[in-house]
Motif scaffolding. Structure first.
Motif, mmCIF file in Angstrom:
data_model
loop_
_atom_site.group_PDB
_atom_site.id
_atom_site.type_symbol
_atom_site.label_atom_id
_atom_site.label_comp_id
_atom_site.label_asym_id
_atom_site.label_seq_id
_atom_site.Cartn_x
_atom_site.Cartn_y
_atom_site.Cartn_z
ATOM 1 N N LYS A 119 0.838 -1.195 0.000
ATOM 2 C CA LYS A 119 0.000 0.000 0.000
ATOM 3 C C LYS A 119 0.880 1.255 0.000
ATOM 4 O O LYS A 119 2.016 1.236 0.467
ATOM 5 N N LYS A 120 0.319 2.354 -0.515
ATOM 6 C CA LYS A 120 0.929 3.681 -0.416
ATOM 7 C C LYS A 120 2.409 3.667 -0.799
ATOM 8 O O LYS A 120 3.270 4.110 -0.054
ATOM 9 N N VAL A 121 2.693 3.140 -1.987
ATOM 10 C CA VAL A 121 4.059 3.137 -2.526
ATOM 11 C C VAL A 121 4.210 4.427 -3.328
ATOM 12 O O VAL A 121 3.668 4.548 -4.426
ATOM 13 N N ASN A 122 4.893 5.399 -2.758
ATOM 14 C CA ASN A 122 4.900 6.760 -3.317
ATOM 15 C C ASN A 122 3.461 7.218 -3.594
ATOM 16 O O ASN A 122 3.169 7.851 -4.609
ATOM 17 N N GLY A 123 2.576 6.859 -2.671
ATOM 18 C CA GLY A 123 1.181 7.257 -2.748
ATOM 19 C C GLY A 123 0.289 6.338 -3.561
ATOM 20 O O GLY A 123 -0.914 6.585 -3.665
ATOM 21 N N ILE A 177 13.121 2.708 0.437
ATOM 22 C CA ILE A 177 14.240 2.110 -0.286
ATOM 23 C C ILE A 177 14.806 3.206 -1.193
ATOM 24 O O ILE A 177 14.116 3.671 -2.109
ATOM 25 N N PRO A 178 16.035 3.651 -0.961
ATOM 26 C CA PRO A 178 16.612 4.684 -1.819
ATOM 27 C C PRO A 178 16.840 4.181 -3.235
ATOM 28 O O PRO A 178 17.016 2.981 -3.470
ATOM 29 N N LYS A 179 16.809 5.073 -4.188
ATOM 30 C CA LYS A 179 17.021 4.737 -5.599
ATOM 31 C C LYS A 179 18.304 3.935 -5.776
ATOM 32 O O LYS A 179 19.358 4.283 -5.243
ATOM 33 N N GLY A 180 18.197 2.838 -6.513
ATOM 34 C CA GLY A 180 19.355 1.996 -6.807
ATOM 35 C C GLY A 180 19.630 0.917 -5.784
ATOM 36 O O GLY A 180 20.461 0.036 -6.026
ATOM 37 N N ASN A 205 13.556 6.937 -5.673
ATOM 38 C CA ASN A 205 13.398 6.892 -4.226
ATOM 39 C C ASN A 205 11.975 6.446 -3.906
ATOM 40 O O ASN A 205 11.007 7.054 -4.368
ATOM 41 N N VAL A 206 11.843 5.370 -3.130
ATOM 42 C CA VAL A 206 10.535 4.780 -2.877
ATOM 43 C C VAL A 206 10.200 4.887 -1.398
ATOM 44 O O VAL A 206 10.977 4.450 -0.539
ATOM 45 N N LYS A 207 9.036 5.461 -1.118
ATOM 46 C CA LYS A 207 8.554 5.569 0.252
ATOM 47 C C LYS A 207 7.284 4.743 0.402
ATOM 48 O O LYS A 207 6.351 4.864 -0.385
#
Length: 307
Positions: free
Chosen positions: A102-106, A272-275, A178-180
Motif C-alpha cells: 500500500k501507499k508506494v509513493n502514494g 528504499i533509496p534509488k538503486g 526513491n521509494v517511500k
C-alpha cells in the motif's frame, strides 16, 4: 514487545545444531526426507507443482503479463481440500497467496492488481524436479505515468516434508527511484483462506495472542487454522519471519475474516533509496491437525538455522 524479545533471546541463544543427513546408512532416503516434486507449465504464465507421479496439482502459481502474480489454489498436504480462496465476495482484490504493498509513493498495489499497476518482466521455472522445486517471477510496479517505481522479484522454493508443505519466499525490491512506503494497516505478503461467517477458525501468534488480539502485534511467527470443506480436522498455514529481515520481529495484519500477513507498513513509514534493493525472507508451513506452539517454535528455529 518485551515478552516477544524475551522469547527470541531464549530461542536464539541456543544456536543452531548441525543438520543431519537425509540418507540412512544403507543409502536409502530417511523418513524425514523430502518427497520428490515436479513443476509443469500448464499454459503461458501458469506453473503447477505436482507430487512425483501425481495427477492433480498441489499448488499453482499464476503469473500473467499484466496482472499481479498470485498463488492459488494450494491443496492440503493429504489432498483433502483447497486451502486458499480467490477473490472472495467480501474482498475481490484478494487472490489466495500474494504480495501487494500500500501507499508506494502514494500508489496502491494491494487493492490494485491490473496492468496499469503491474507489468511482467519474466516468469520462469528455476528447478523443475527433485526434493525441492523453485520458480521466480519478476514484475515492475508502475507509477501513474507508466514508469517503473520498483522492480520486485519473488523467488519461491517448495518442499514436501514430514506430511507438511514448506514454501519459502525470498522477496527483492529494487528501487528505480526513491521509494517511500507510508504507514498503513496492511501491505506485503498476504494469505486468504476460504472463510465465511459460519467457518470456525483461529489465529495464534508465537506469543499466544489470538485473533484480533494479534492484530498489529510483533511476533516471529503466526498461525491461522480453520475448518475446510471435506475435512474432519482443521487446515493451517503458519508464516515465519526471519531475523535477517530489517523489521524483525514483524507486525502482523489479522483481519476480521482471518486473513493474515506480515506488514512492515503497520510499524510506520519505510523507504528504499534509488538503486538499492531490499531483501525479505519468509517461510510458510502448510499442515493439518492441531497447532502445537512448542513444535511450531522449534520449526521456526530450524528455518532460521537453514538460512
Amino acid at each position: 514487545m518485551r515478552k516477544v524479545l524475551t522469547i527470541l533471546i531464549i530461542i536464539i541463544s541456543f544456536g543452531c545444531r548441525p543438520q543431519f543427513s537425509k540418507m540412512d546408512p544403507a543409502g536409502k532416503v530417511a523418513p524425514g526426507a523430502n518427497s520428490p516434486l515436479t513443476i509443469r507449465t500448464e499454459n503461458t504464465g501458469t506453473f503447477a507443482v505436482f507430487r512425483e507421479n501425481g495427477k492433480e496439482p498441489i499448488l499453482t502459481q499464476v503469473a500473467k503479463a499484466n496482472e499481479r502474480p498470485y498463488i492459488h489454489p494450494i491443496m492440503a498436504p493429504d489432498g483433502k481440500g483447497v486451502l486458499t480462496e480467490y477473490r472472495p465476495k467480501h474482498h475481490l482484490h484478494q487472490t489466495g497467496l500474494y504480495w501487494g504493498l500500500k501507499k508506494v509513493n502514494g500508489r496502491d498495489y494491494f487493492m490494485k492488481w491490473q496492468g496499469d499497476y503491474w507489468q511482467q518482466v519474466s516468469a520462469k521455472v528455476v528447478e523443475r524436479n527433485g526434493p525441492q522445486v523453485k520458480w521466480q517471477t519478476v514484475y515492475n510496479l508502475l507509477d501513474s505515468l507508466g514508469n517503473t517505481t520498483l522492480t520486485e522479484t519473488q523467488n519461491w522454493t517448495m518442499q514436501a516434508r514430514n506430511g507438511k508443505y514448506l514454501l519459502d519466499l525470498e522477496w527483492k525490491g529494487e528501487a528505480k527511484t526513491n521509494v517511500k512506503f507510508s504507514k498503513f494497516y496492511v501491505g506485503g505478503l498476504f494469505l486468504r483462506m476460504p472463510w465465511d461467517k459460519e467457518t470456525a477458525g483461529e489465529v495464534v501468534n508465537a506469543v499466544g495472542q489470538r485473533n484480533r488480539e494479534a492484530e498489529a502485534q510483533r511476533a516471529p511467527w503466526i498461525d491461522v487454522g480453520m475448518e475446510i470443506e471435506g475435512r474432519d480436522d482443521w487446515a493451517h498455514f503458519a508464516i515465519f519471519d526471519h531475523p535477517d529481515n530489517k523489521a524483525f520481529p514483524i507486525s502482523w495484519r489479522v483481519d476480521n475474516e482471518l486473513g493474515i500477513g506480515p506488514s512492515r507498513q503497520i510499524m510506520g513509514d519505510w523507504e528504499i533509496p534509488k538503486g538499492e534493493t531490499e531483501v525479505v525472507r519468509y517461510r510458510l508451513v502448510v499442515y493439518t491437525g492441531v497447532l502445537n506452539q512448542t513444535e511450531m517454535t522449534r520449526n521456526w528455529k530450524e528455518f532460521i538455522c537453514e538460512y
